[in-house]
Write an enzyme that holds these catalytic residues in place. Structure first.
Site, short mmCIF file in Angstrom:
data_model
loop_
_atom_site.label_atom_id
_atom_site.label_comp_id
_atom_site.label_asym_id
_atom_site.label_seq_id
_atom_site.Cartn_x
_atom_site.Cartn_y
_atom_site.Cartn_z
N GLU A 1 -5.78 4.05 -7.33
CA GLU A 1 -6.98 4.62 -6.71
C GLU A 1 -8.01 4.99 -7.77
O GLU A 1 -8.56 4.10 -8.38
CB GLU A 1 -6.64 5.80 -5.80
CG GLU A 1 -7.56 5.92 -4.57
CD GLU A 1 -9.04 6.05 -4.82
OE1 GLU A 1 -9.74 5.02 -4.71
OE2 GLU A 1 -9.54 7.16 -5.07
N THR B 1 -8.94 0.45 -10.40
CA THR B 1 -8.22 -0.72 -9.85
C THR B 1 -8.32 -1.92 -10.79
O THR B 1 -9.18 -1.97 -11.66
CB THR B 1 -8.75 -1.07 -8.45
OG1 THR B 1 -8.78 0.09 -7.66
CG2 THR B 1 -7.94 -2.11 -7.76
N THR C 1 -3.70 -1.00 -7.80
CA THR C 1 -4.51 0.19 -8.08
C THR C 1 -3.64 1.44 -8.14
O THR C 1 -2.52 1.44 -7.62
CB THR C 1 -5.57 0.36 -6.95
OG1 THR C 1 -6.46 1.42 -7.29
CG2 THR C 1 -4.93 0.68 -5.61
N ARG D 1 0.84 -1.19 0.00
CA ARG D 1 0.00 0.00 0.00
C ARG D 1 0.88 1.25 0.00
O ARG D 1 1.93 1.28 0.65
CB ARG D 1 -0.85 -0.02 1.27
CG ARG D 1 -1.88 1.09 1.39
CD ARG D 1 -2.99 0.94 0.39
NE ARG D 1 -4.19 1.68 0.76
CZ ARG D 1 -5.21 1.86 -0.07
NH1 ARG D 1 -5.18 1.37 -1.30
NH2 ARG D 1 -6.28 2.52 0.33
N SER E 1 -7.93 0.63 2.86
CA SER E 1 -8.34 0.14 1.55
C SER E 1 -9.53 -0.80 1.71
O SER E 1 -9.84 -1.26 2.82
CB SER E 1 -7.17 -0.62 0.92
OG SER E 1 -7.60 -1.32 -0.24
N SER E 2 -10.18 -1.09 0.58
CA SER E 2 -11.23 -2.12 0.56
C SER E 2 -10.80 -3.32 -0.27
O SER E 2 -11.60 -4.23 -0.48
CB SER E 2 -12.50 -1.54 -0.05
OG SER E 2 -12.94 -0.45 0.71
N GLY F 1 -13.42 0.04 -5.52
CA GLY F 1 -13.48 0.82 -4.29
C GLY F 1 -14.13 0.01 -3.18
O GLY F 1 -13.90 -1.18 -3.06
N GLU G 1 -3.77 7.79 -4.02
CA GLU G 1 -4.25 6.88 -2.96
C GLU G 1 -4.54 7.58 -1.64
O GLU G 1 -5.37 7.11 -0.86
CB GLU G 1 -3.22 5.77 -2.74
CG GLU G 1 -3.83 4.44 -2.36
CD GLU G 1 -4.56 3.80 -3.54
OE1 GLU G 1 -5.73 3.45 -3.36
OE2 GLU G 1 -3.96 3.66 -4.63
N1 GLU Z 1 -8.35 2.83 -3.59
C1 GLU Z 1 -9.38 1.85 -3.42
C2 GLU Z 1 -9.08 0.93 -2.27
O1 GLU Z 1 -7.94 0.76 -1.92
C3 GLU Z 1 -9.53 1.04 -4.64
C4 GLU Z 1 -10.03 1.89 -5.73
C5 GLU Z 1 -11.02 1.23 -6.60
O2 GLU Z 1 -11.07 0.02 -6.71
O3 GLU Z 1 -11.80 1.97 -7.19
O4 GLU Z 1 -9.97 0.38 -1.70
#
Ligand code: GLU
Length: 592
Positions: free
Chosen positions: A425, A405, A423, A104, A471-472, A493, A444
């Site tokens: 972001e 991503t 990603t 990350r 993050s997700s 996201g 990010e």
């Molecule tokens: N930055 C997002 C995350 O780390 C991912 C972005 C995305 O998948 O749109 O969760």
């Protein structure tokens, strides 16, 4: 990318030494491949071909994953690349263990809690204003991830694994509708930087579908790293260029004065880059109906949130439930676990809190609130982890979305597996290509909350020195009877969490095959008033769920762009990519 379709009908893909005859795939569905001996699934046919070639030449899953990711940095530059970060999950077949790499992005050492608060008025910046700036750029972790993975578990040098992608960047690839649209959506941001405009807005317009997109600067950057090592990036000339770009955004002249806001500089320094380290956290682990589910630890909330929702869902026999009831339970489980995520999960969540969130006792305390006959009022409050019983605490949380991503799934002839989400972001990241280097920098740091979201309670995801934003991303590996059963992940996201969860329950509980589980319409309840749904989900399940009291937010055209591999008996593989979302992905096996 739609290029997949061309490849499988008439084209021959030639990447220097790689030639994939169209006839070899012409009779099959490019989104699902069944066979043996290794497999690759990505959003893009070129990247999948690169990975498959590494496997064919005797490389292992880690080698193939790194080469594939490097190729995605060329063909999916708005979603991934060495200007960004990600989470790499590795199953070692010999040892039967799951390990992870946290690559990350981290914030500058000087980052303060109010980095995204405008000193002029004390209010948080508008999201786009924060995004298209130097402020949003964290130290990229992707290259360090590739190096760590190759050194620890691979059999090839990082330098050799960058070569196929450098060839793709040199020779170019055909622009498809998805690529063109991603540029069009970013035209305003990209147009503000000469380096980005020159690369992606030829003649000041998005490239036409069918034209060839080349990136010789990125080819040179990959070759420079191959020759000199990652030090040239983290401690050398490429790093100096990154820092200059962040501290002095290379903004084009704006004679007409048409830009919406100033491009603010960021605080990333050369010592931030020099000090960057990947982490190797233990994966999260949770049980689900006899399966063991490994996910990504903090700073991702993927592992804890998918795991908590599964634990809540385990209290109900979804196989016996009606479809409406199963989806009701699904939506309630994610609303509850998102409330807890928002309250408790960030880069510094203690192991004790993670353990509590993933415990069956906690799932019992949360599941007891679900009424099969009525939807809970959203947002639901987070639970109080210091209390026993079924008592929630009194504050709601915020909702996040995203669309960018990319994800890849790879396995090899030895049974090793890589599940990797990477990603920059937002689609297009910060909008800034590092001049002369050919890659976009991430945004990010906008994954931090700009201001507290938890009322009087502490917010676990506020910015701080060297901190990594929550993050997700949810790269997930599922083990059954001591052997791999499923590996999957997705972009999107915060919807990543619900997409991964929905594919899991579709496959495990709702009687679908993996390709059906992937293709099924998606809905996402993340503790907002309404379920965010694809139109088909809304249409099919809206009446039943609405009758239980659920509401729907504005529909979205698509949620996620997953890739997955299922492991069947006697070494069989079902590699699966999206049939439609993001223009369709590309799954391939070594032997049919
Ligand atoms: N930055 C997002 C995350 O780390 C991912 C972005 C995305 O998948 O749109 O969760």
């Amino acid at each position: 990318m739609r290029f997949t379709l061309a490849l499988t009908t008439t084209a021959t893909l030639t990447l220097g030494f790689i030639a994939v005859p169209a006839a070899a795939q012409a009779h099959t569905d490019p989104h699902t491949a069944t066979g043996y001996g290794g497999a690759v699934s990505t959003v893009d046919a070129t990247a999948t071909a690169v990975g498959l070639d590494v496997l064919r030449r005797g490389g292992n899953a880690v080698d193939a994953a790194v080469a594939t990711a490097a190729a995605l940095g060329v063909t999916e530059p708005f979603s991934a690349g060495i200007g960004g970060g990600g989470f790499f999950v590795y199953y070692d077949a010999k040892r039967g263990t799951v390990s992870t790499i946290d690559g990350r992005e981290s914030g500058p050492a000087t980052m303060t809690e109010n980095i995204f608060v405008d000193p002029a008025d004390g209010l948080p910046y508008d999201f786009q204003e924060a995004r298209v700036s130097g402020l949003s750029v964290g130290t990229p972790g992707t290259l360090a991830t590739w190096e760590a993975a190759a050194n620890k578990w691979g059999t090839r040098s990082l330098g050799s694994l960058l070569q196929p992608a450098a060839k793709v960047a040199d020779k170019g690839f055909p622009v498809d509708a998805t690529f063109r649209q991603q540029v069009a959506d970013n035209a305003a941001a990209f147009g503000q930087f000469d380096a980005t405009r020159e690369l992606y807005l030829p003649g000041d317009a998005p490239p036409a579908v069918g034209t060839t997109q080349r990136n010789p600067d990125l080819a040179d950057t990959y070759r420079l790293i191959a020759k000199r090592g990652t030090g040239v990036f983290y401690k050398g000339q490429v790093g100096a260029d990154i820092v200059r770009t962040v501290q002095h955004p290379p903004v084009s002249a704006d004679p007409a004065g048409t830009w919406a806001y100033p491009i603010r500089p960021g605080g990333l320094t050369r010592s931030d880059l020099a000090n960057y380290q990947v982490r190797f956290p233990a994966p999260t682990k949770s049980g689900y109906r006899g399966l063991t589910v490994y996910g990504m630890a903090t700073p991702s909330s993927g592992g804890t949130t998918v795991g908590e929702a599964l634990n809540i869902l385990e209290k109900t026999d979804l196989k016996k439930a009606t479809t409406t009831q199963a989806l009701h339970q699904y939506a309630e489980s994610t609303a509850l676990s998102f409330a807890d995520r928002n309250r408790y999960v960030g880069a510094y969540t203690s192991p004790g809190v993670v353990k509590k969130l993933l415990s069956d006792r906690w799932a019992t305390q949360r599941a007891c609130q679900i009424d099969p006959a009525h939807a809970l009022t959203k947002p639901v409050p987070p639970g109080d982890i210091t209390a026993a019983g079924c008592t929630p605490a009194p504050v709601g949380g915020k909702v996040e979305e995203g669309q960018s991503t990319t994800n890849l799934t790879v396995t090899d002839r030895w049974g090793n597996i890589v599940e990797y989400t990477l990603t920059i972001e937002q689609t297009g990241g910060s909008g800034m290509v590092v001049p002369g280097r050919g890659f976009l920098l991430n945004n990010e740091l906008t994954d931090f909350n700009f201001a507290g979201t938890q009322g009087t309670a502490p917010d676990p995801n506020l910015p701080g020195p060297n901190k990594r934003p929550r993050s997700s991303m949810s790269p997930t590996i599922v083990i059954k009877d001591g052997k791999p059963f499923l590996a999957l992940g997705s972009p999107g996201g915060a919807t990543i969490i619900t997409t991964v969860l929905q594919i899991l329950i579709n496959r495990i509980d709702l009687g679908m095959t993996l390709p059906q589980a992937m293709a099924a319409p998606r809905g996402s309840q993340r503790n907002s008033a309404g379920i965010q749904a694809e139109p088909a989900f809304h249409q099919l399940y809206g009446p039943g769920l609405t009758a239980l009291g659920h509401t729907f937010g504005p529909d979205v055209a698509e949620l996620g762009a997953a890739t997955a591999i299922e492991f069947t008996r006697h070494g069989g593989l079902i590699a699966t990519a999206e049939p439609v979302r993001r223009g369709g992905g590309s799954a391939a096996v070594l032997k049919r």
